[in-house]
Design a protein around this motif. Sequence first.
Motif, PDB file in Angstrom:
ATOM      1  N   ALA A 181       1.847   7.373  -5.956  1.00 58.70           N
ATOM      2  CA  ALA A 181       2.322   8.273  -7.008  1.00 58.70           C
ATOM      3  C   ALA A 181       3.645   8.924  -6.659  1.00 58.70           C
ATOM      4  O   ALA A 181       4.432   9.258  -7.538  1.00 58.70           O
ATOM      5  N   ASP A 182       3.902   9.113  -5.363  1.00 53.15           N
ATOM      6  CA  ASP A 182       5.156   9.732  -4.946  1.00 53.15           C
ATOM      7  C   ASP A 182       6.239   8.711  -4.639  1.00 53.15           C
ATOM      8  O   ASP A 182       7.328   9.063  -4.205  1.00 53.15           O
ATOM      9  N   GLY A 183       5.961   7.427  -4.844  1.00 54.17           N
ATOM     10  CA  GLY A 183       6.936   6.385  -4.584  1.00 54.17           C
ATOM     11  C   GLY A 183       6.837   5.741  -3.222  1.00 54.17           C
ATOM     12  O   GLY A 183       7.582   4.814  -2.921  1.00 54.17           O
ATOM     13  N   TYR A 184       5.908   6.207  -2.380  1.00 53.02           N
ATOM     14  CA  TYR A 184       5.777   5.634  -1.036  1.00 53.02           C
ATOM     15  C   TYR A 184       5.273   4.195  -1.126  1.00 53.02           C
ATOM     16  O   TYR A 184       4.401   3.870  -1.935  1.00 53.02           O
ATOM     17  N   ASP A 185       5.829   3.342  -0.308  1.00 52.18           N
ATOM     18  CA  ASP A 185       5.414   1.940  -0.257  1.00 52.18           C
ATOM     19  C   ASP A 185       4.042   1.857   0.391  1.00 52.18           C
ATOM     20  O   ASP A 185       3.904   2.003   1.602  1.00 52.18           O
ATOM     21  N   GLN A 186       3.003   1.595  -0.419  1.00 47.02           N
ATOM     22  CA  GLN A 186       1.657   1.532   0.134  1.00 47.02           C
ATOM     23  C   GLN A 186       1.137   0.092   0.224  1.00 47.02           C
ATOM     24  O   GLN A 186      -0.054  -0.155   0.255  1.00 47.02           O
ATOM     25  N   TRP A 187       2.078  -0.849   0.321  1.00 46.65           N
ATOM     26  CA  TRP A 187       1.692  -2.264   0.403  1.00 46.65           C
ATOM     27  C   TRP A 187       1.742  -2.763   1.848  1.00 46.65           C
ATOM     28  O   TRP A 187       1.682  -3.952   2.110  1.00 46.65           O
ATOM     29  N   PHE A 188       1.847  -1.847   2.806  1.00 49.70           N
ATOM     30  CA  PHE A 188       1.979  -2.239   4.204  1.00 49.70           C
ATOM     31  C   PHE A 188       0.639  -2.721   4.758  1.00 49.70           C
ATOM     32  O   PHE A 188      -0.429  -2.516   4.173  1.00 49.70           O
TER      33      PHE A 188
END
Length: 361
Positions: free
Chosen positions: A241-248
């Motif tokens: 939601a904050d734009g952080y890349d959570q695909w790691f």
Amino acid sequence: MSRRRYVAALAVAIGTTIAGTGCAIPSGTTDPYATYHSEEWSDLPAARVPAPIPPSGDSAEGDVPGTGGWTPAATTSGPLPTDLAERVTAARASAAARGADVAVSLLDRTTGDRVVADGDVLVETASVAKIFIADAVFHETTAPSDPDLELIARMLERSDDDAATALWSEHGGSALVDDVVARYGLHATAAPWDGNWWNTTTTPDDLVDYYAGLLGGAGGLTDDAATAIVSRLRAGTPTAADGYDQWFGIPDALDFEVGDVAFKQGWMCCVSGRWVHLSTAVVGPDSRYVLVVVSHETVTYESPTRETTVEDLAAGSDDAGWDSVLPDTSLDPAVDDVSAAHARETLTDVVRIMFPEGRIG
């Protein structure tokens, strides 16, 4: 780069790092996946209600029975690689060279085989605590309200912290974690010392046991409730939601077809001068594997001539022109922080070394 990662990169801007409480404090931004703003949890559109989840064994025509309509993998899964323990050792050595201590816990639910490396290490859950919140809400009532279902969807798919805080406050706070611990018989998971959900502590082994219990019905949820949680994890977006890349980590490294990785990530900084990242997932056809990978990585900034580490920063080094300040995600979202990107790539590399073919079995 996996097919999923490539498509995501075209659709979503590289995200900001975490703010405040662990993973997704909104910073006034939205992303292309949003049908609502993430700034204020209290401003929810009443019309956006999660799609109904088919009951177990009552799938629609063309769906795979027992999957709730999720897309199955093109190939069936097999047993764990015979040399996996050696791969895990190599992956952890590679991470250590990058300044990270990594723990791994993996379960093959079909055979019961487990591969564990420091599976009992304590770690702050950050946003992974959100699965506990969702579980407790579904256990409290078999039919959560539409607003609560909306919050659960935001919290699990996009790691929205405001949604998590709303549910946490409304449904009992730390007692939610105590409830999950008791129902699933977790051995090392504990409610947060300060009452903030992101400071819940757990271990990789406990997270694997939780997921296995969720899938196997050990926690007392209905089939529909368990399916609802897993389906939301399968719908996780590339950015939070904050734009952080959570695909790691797991979702980036494992090139399964869309729908075969149900993941929940966690991240925060700094804990004892280190980034914390968790990649947790149920993977494969019939949710065969449960995998948890956790890293604590020393904050490091690379320059053309040297690396500036947390020790340098603490000593006041400014050799590369940076202010001598560690990332503090309780105060600043650390947008474009290169140490966060470094830590994410470390965790992704660990999973790639363990599973170079992009699949577990």
